[in-house]
Design a protein around this motif. Structure first.
Motif, PDB file in Angstrom:
ATOM      1  N   ARG A  68      23.228 -25.633  26.172  1.00  0.00           N
ATOM      2  CA  ARG A  68      23.262 -27.091  26.410  1.00  0.00           C
ATOM      3  C   ARG A  68      24.674 -27.626  26.572  1.00  0.00           C
ATOM      4  N   LYS A  69      25.642 -26.994  25.894  1.00  0.00           N
ATOM      5  CA  LYS A  69      26.978 -27.588  25.830  1.00  0.00           C
ATOM      6  C   LYS A  69      27.685 -27.660  27.182  1.00  0.00           C
ATOM      7  N   THR A  70      27.249 -26.864  28.155  1.00  0.00           N
ATOM      8  CA  THR A  70      27.887 -26.953  29.478  1.00  0.00           C
ATOM      9  C   THR A  70      26.927 -27.531  30.527  1.00  0.00           C
ATOM     10  N   LEU A 140      33.161 -27.971  33.381  1.00  0.00           N
ATOM     11  CA  LEU A 140      32.051 -27.018  33.509  1.00  0.00           C
ATOM     12  C   LEU A 140      30.727 -27.726  33.785  1.00  0.00           C
ATOM     13  N   LYS A 153      24.366 -17.942  33.297  1.00  0.00           N
ATOM     14  CA  LYS A 153      24.703 -17.804  31.872  1.00  0.00           C
ATOM     15  C   LYS A 153      23.432 -17.710  31.022  1.00  0.00           C
TER      16      LYS A 153
ATOM     17  N   ILE B  38      34.751 -21.904  24.719  1.00  0.00           N
ATOM     18  CA  ILE B  38      34.556 -23.354  24.885  1.00  0.00           C
ATOM     19  C   ILE B  38      34.518 -24.017  23.508  1.00  0.00           C
ATOM     20  N   ASP B  39      33.811 -23.381  22.566  1.00  0.00           N
ATOM     21  CA  ASP B  39      33.753 -23.926  21.206  1.00  0.00           C
ATOM     22  C   ASP B  39      35.152 -23.978  20.587  1.00  0.00           C
TER      23      ASP B  39
END
Lengths: 412, 89
Positions: A68-70, A140, A153, B38-39
């Motif tokens: 989810r973060k990207t 991203l 991914k 990224i984290d």
């Protein structure tokens, strides 16, 4: 070495529904997905067009944080339809991650909602510290190939990545270039498609060009109106779609459910104006597609026209179809149901065509009440037909003068 | 800030930003929790917010070898000391 390429799975999230049953029901019952334009606290109040092809139902996403973060909203659509396609396909994880599967997927300009947040932070920043609100992942989320690589991914796909960003031909190119990659033996299979999120910047662009529909703001379902006398422009929409292409013998051997065969693809450019449709350019594309498929034009019995419902675009397309295919094929403008889903329109219209082939019906063009006499030389579908479809063409044209055609054959 | 406060803040960052509840202090973050590059960048921003001051490029480079929550706490403690923020418990 030219190999046969088939489509063995398909999934879409559209303004007329998510999944095959709902989409087929909407096409058969003439249900429109056009709704009032949502308030966005930025542009919506200034835009003259107040209609939008809207995905207004919940989608049950189940993505872990690490994915989810990207992901911006366009990647949620992309990853969800990719997930459904891979599940449908029955391909093993070993194959999916082997390098034999590639991805061709795009959106028209990454994630406009993320870009909007970046600009908001930039222009509202009072001191240096405020700029830190621009997140490390914002690029991203918003880069032009964000949908493709969020898919790779999530599913560990290691084959080639193609990410067209050619406006309205984004996903028809995805399928076309995916088809060529499999046909010429560079990949065994390709996951192809496109997605675009809710975005008023795109609406504003078309609105400023006087290309958006404004006359039916109080009756959204009566627009867009491809080929109709009262048509007054396109309706922007959101959504996503994906198909799986694989080599025919491989698909047959593993017992895959073959939805259709891609028998041809062509893409060219008008070589000039970046906005106006071009009769010579489009006619040439259609001729190249027919030549690629090695068929006679008379064999095509259904055409999914690009048909955005702009004044000039529909006439030029009608003339090109008439020149190449004559008056025989049935013509449907699927944007009449859901608006123009931008990067997703090519793949969604391909999927709708596959569903019509499978079910043996042809959906009518909605809102086509009085055919513009300049488009009347074609065989327009104005009411639901129960009819087998053997060979179909899906046509898409984009800003930048890019034209595509895909030709698909029903093998069942 | 005390070591206990630092540990508490790091755990709160992990829950809020990375949805990782009560991470084990000496486990490899990548192997155990899928913590990635990224984290790591997001974490440095959170550390700057916690310290109330920017980290220099040199200080950020020092963070590149961090592998565990305990090492994150050591790092913050060191940065706090440089800034005169550290306190004995």
């Amino acid at each position: 070495m030219a190999r046969r390429v088939v489509i063995t799975a398909a999934a879409a999230i559209t303004p007329i529904g998510h999944g095959r049953d709902k989409i087929v029901e909407s096409l058969q019952k003439g249900i429109s997905g056009i709704k009032p334009l949502r308030e966005d606290e930025l542009l919506s109040r200034y835009i003259h067009s107040k209609v939008y092809g809207t995905v207004d139902y919940p989608v049950d996403y189940d993505f872990k944080r690490q994915y989810r973060k990207t992901m911006a909203p366009c990647s949620y659509y992309a990853c969800q339809v990719a997930k459904e396609v891979l599940e449908q396909s029955g391909l093993t994880e070993e194959f999916i991650t082997s390098g034999n599967l590639g991805v061709a997927f795009g959106s028209i300009h990454g994630s406009p909602l993320t870009q909007r947040d970046i600009y908001r932070t930039f222009f509202e920043a009072k001191d240096k510290k405020d700029y830190q609100a621009i997140g490390a992942v914002d690029y991203l989320k918003s880069m032009v190939h964000t949908t493709a690589v969020n898919i790779t991914k999530m599913f560990g796909i290691t084959g080639r990545v193609i990410s067209s960003g050619t406006a309205c031909t984004t996903s028809s190119q995805s399928i076309g270039y995916g088809y060529e990659a499999v046909k010429f033996g560079m990949q065994e299979a390709m996951l192809c498609g496109g997605a675009d999120e809710y975005d008023t910047i795109t609406v504003a662009v078309f609105d400023n060009l006087l290309a958006c529909s404004t006359a039916f703001n109080n009756e959204p379902k009566r627009t867009p109106r491809p080929f109709d006398n009262q048509r007054d422009g396109l309706v922007v929409a959101e959504g996503g779609g994906a198909v799986l292409l694989e080599e025919y013998e491989f698909a047959k051997k593993r017992g895959a459910d073959i939805l259709g065969e891609v028998i041809g693809f062509a893409c060219n450019n008008n070589g000039g104006d970046l906005i106006l449709p071009n009769l010579n350019g489009i006619t040439k594309t259609l001729q190249l597609g027919v030549a690629c498929a090695q068929i006679n034009p008379e064999e095509v019995d259904l055409i999914s026209a690009h048909a955005t419902a702009t004044k000039m675009g529909d006439i030029i397309e009608a003339q090109a179809i008439s020149e190449v295919f004559g008056a025989n094929p049935h013509i449907v403008g699927l944007k009449s149901y859901m608006g123009h889903t931008m990067a997703a329109c090519g793949v969604i219209e391909t999927i709708c065509t596959l569903y019509m082939m499978r079910e043996g019906f042809i959906a009518p063009t909605l809102n086509l009440e009085e055919i513009d006499e300049r488009c009347a030389m074609l065989n327009h579908v104005q009411s639901l037909m129960q009819k087998p479809v053997k060979t179909a063409a899906i046509q898409n044209f984009a800003f930048g003068g890019v034209n595509t055609i895909l030709l698909i054959r029903n093998l069942s | 800030m005390t070591r206990q406060e630092i540990e508490q803040e790091v755990k709160s960052i992990f829950l809020r930003e990375f949805e990782i509840e009560n991470p084990q202090m000496d486990k490899d973050l990548r192997e155990t929790y899928g913590f990635d590059s990224i984290d790591a960048i997001e974490l440095l921003l959170e550390i700057e917010r916690f310290l109330g001051s920017e980290l220099t490029q040199e200080e950020k480079k020092q963070a590149m070898d961090i592998r565990t929550v305990n090492q994150i706490c050591d790092y913050i403690e060191k940065m706090a000391k440089v800034r005169g923020l550290a306190k004995e418990a």
